[in-house]
Design a protein around this motif. Sequence first.
Motif, PDB file in Angstrom:
ATOM      1  N   GLU A  88       3.887  -5.803  12.438  1.00 22.90           N
ATOM      2  CA  GLU A  88       2.917  -6.211  11.419  1.00 22.90           C
ATOM      3  C   GLU A  88       3.571  -6.994  10.291  1.00 22.90           C
ATOM      4  O   GLU A  88       2.924  -7.308   9.291  1.00 22.90           O
ATOM      5  CB  GLU A  88       2.224  -4.974  10.838  1.00 22.90           C
ATOM      6  N   GLY A  89       4.862  -7.299  10.445  1.00 26.74           N
ATOM      7  CA  GLY A  89       5.559  -8.071   9.425  1.00 26.74           C
ATOM      8  C   GLY A  89       6.030  -7.259   8.244  1.00 26.74           C
ATOM      9  O   GLY A  89       6.371  -7.831   7.201  1.00 26.74           O
ATOM     10  N   ARG A  90       6.076  -5.926   8.378  1.00 30.54           N
ATOM     11  CA  ARG A  90       6.503  -5.064   7.275  1.00 30.54           C
ATOM     12  C   ARG A  90       7.969  -4.683   7.442  1.00 30.54           C
ATOM     13  O   ARG A  90       8.405  -4.329   8.540  1.00 30.54           O
ATOM     14  CB  ARG A  90       5.642  -3.802   7.217  1.00 30.54           C
ATOM     15  N   GLY A 137       0.841  -1.198   0.000  1.00 34.31           N
ATOM     16  CA  GLY A 137       0.000   0.000   0.000  1.00 34.31           C
ATOM     17  C   GLY A 137       0.867   1.235   0.000  1.00 34.31           C
ATOM     18  O   GLY A 137       2.039   1.195  -0.384  1.00 34.31           O
ATOM     19  N   THR A 138       0.320   2.348   0.447  1.00 34.16           N
ATOM     20  CA  THR A 138       1.086   3.589   0.456  1.00 34.16           C
ATOM     21  C   THR A 138       2.232   3.506   1.460  1.00 34.16           C
ATOM     22  O   THR A 138       2.132   2.845   2.493  1.00 34.16           O
ATOM     23  CB  THR A 138       0.193   4.791   0.806  1.00 34.16           C
ATOM     24  N   VAL A 139       3.326   4.190   1.138  1.00 35.09           N
ATOM     25  CA  VAL A 139       4.522   4.094   1.957  1.00 35.09           C
ATOM     26  C   VAL A 139       5.395   5.319   1.717  1.00 35.09           C
ATOM     27  O   VAL A 139       5.346   5.934   0.653  1.00 35.09           O
ATOM     28  CB  VAL A 139       5.311   2.801   1.606  1.00 35.09           C
ATOM     29  N   THR A 140       6.165   5.690   2.725  1.00 31.03           N
ATOM     30  CA  THR A 140       7.191   6.716   2.556  1.00 31.03           C
ATOM     31  C   THR A 140       8.548   6.040   2.669  1.00 31.03           C
ATOM     32  O   THR A 140       8.695   5.014   3.342  1.00 31.03           O
ATOM     33  CB  THR A 140       7.084   7.820   3.626  1.00 31.03           C
ATOM     34  N   MET A 141       9.545   6.624   1.979  1.00 33.99           N
ATOM     35  CA  MET A 141      10.886   6.049   1.987  1.00 33.99           C
ATOM     36  C   MET A 141      11.936   7.138   2.090  1.00 33.99           C
ATOM     37  O   MET A 141      11.771   8.237   1.568  1.00 33.99           O
ATOM     38  CB  MET A 141      11.151   5.248   0.710  1.00 33.99           C
ATOM     39  N   LYS A 176      14.912   3.311   4.559  1.00 34.48           N
ATOM     40  CA  LYS A 176      13.952   3.183   5.647  1.00 34.48           C
ATOM     41  C   LYS A 176      12.556   3.421   5.096  1.00 34.48           C
ATOM     42  O   LYS A 176      12.365   4.280   4.222  1.00 34.48           O
ATOM     43  CB  LYS A 176      14.260   4.178   6.766  1.00 34.48           C
ATOM     44  N   MET A 177      11.583   2.694   5.606  1.00 34.48           N
ATOM     45  CA  MET A 177      10.203   2.788   5.141  1.00 34.48           C
ATOM     46  C   MET A 177       9.254   3.001   6.308  1.00 34.48           C
ATOM     47  O   MET A 177       9.486   2.493   7.404  1.00 34.48           O
ATOM     48  CB  MET A 177       9.822   1.535   4.358  1.00 34.48           C
ATOM     49  N   GLY A 178       8.196   3.757   6.073  1.00 38.93           N
ATOM     50  CA  GLY A 178       7.195   4.025   7.098  1.00 38.93           C
ATOM     51  C   GLY A 178       5.977   4.672   6.459  1.00 38.93           C
ATOM     52  O   GLY A 178       5.761   4.583   5.256  1.00 38.93           O
ATOM     53  N   GLY A 179       5.185   5.344   7.269  1.00 42.98           N
ATOM     54  CA  GLY A 179       4.007   6.021   6.737  1.00 42.98           C
ATOM     55  C   GLY A 179       3.026   5.088   6.064  1.00 42.98           C
ATOM     56  O   GLY A 179       2.310   5.493   5.136  1.00 42.98           O
ATOM     57  N   PHE A 180       2.977   3.843   6.516  1.00 44.21           N
ATOM     58  CA  PHE A 180       2.119   2.856   5.864  1.00 44.21           C
ATOM     59  C   PHE A 180       0.650   3.261   5.956  1.00 44.21           C
ATOM     60  O   PHE A 180       0.131   3.548   7.031  1.00 44.21           O
ATOM     61  CB  PHE A 180       2.328   1.481   6.502  1.00 44.21           C
ATOM     62  N   GLY A 181      -0.013   3.284   4.807  1.00 41.12           N
ATOM     63  CA  GLY A 181      -1.432   3.598   4.771  1.00 41.12           C
ATOM     64  C   GLY A 181      -1.771   5.075   4.751  1.00 41.12           C
ATOM     65  O   GLY A 181      -2.943   5.435   4.614  1.00 41.12           O
TER      66      GLY A 181
END
Length: 253
Positions: free
Chosen positions: A201-203, A55-59, A224-229
């Motif tokens: 959450e396994g991400r 889904g949506t994500v920031t990197m 690095k990844m975050g901002g899921f959803g």
Amino acid sequence: MRRLIPVLCVVFAAGLVAGCDTTSGENAGAPSASATPAPDPVTAVRQGMDRSLAGTVTMDASMKAGNQAMTLSGKMDPGARVLLVTGTAPEPIEARLIGETAYIKMDSLDGDKPWMKLDLTKLRPGSSLRQSFDFTSQTGIVGGVVSAEATGEGRYRGIADLGKAAEAASTDAGMRQGLESSAKLAKDPTAIPFEATVDAEGRLTALSYTIATKTLGDLVAEMKMGGFGEPVRVSPPPADDTEEADETMYAFF
């Protein structure tokens, strides 16, 4: 260095892991009707990237090779095919993707206006720029993970094989060719060390790896990844500041 950038995860049109089940993230984090055993470390890393990009994500990412370095920050919605990236590569760059239309702003484009507009469908199949904006092409190295071990809660380290990653990769957008090129530059393409972090959450939330090259020294990549959803909205630049790419530019890219 610039030829490696799309292959090595630092352009933020990142996508689903080559060789992984692209539907595994549809219910990522949803409660299970019955308890299931925790995945083994290799599976946790592979599925983690898949779930992160479902889904949506920031990197945020950086890459260093010798005296060259670049950083990029972006946010994306792979399903809607929208993307916004800013950073240095090594000059300041900004890119936006809306469907099959890309907008790029960087001084070296030498256009009459700040922004250049490109139709991705006009790029040649092996175009590195097409690969950069392909949501299935950026994290292929994870498809080559051959071993991993847990080093703490949600933390892993292990080895990836660029050759196996290339074998597992799609030929779309030149991902397989890019990984093969990277393997040729590496001193030992079968033993690329990596570290990864997976959330509750396994991400996958962090990934770093180092490629010891034959001529460039160590190439170190971190993301690095975050901002899921979180919502991702991208608008085209003002029309008055945008010009269409000409045939010369399409041939170059």
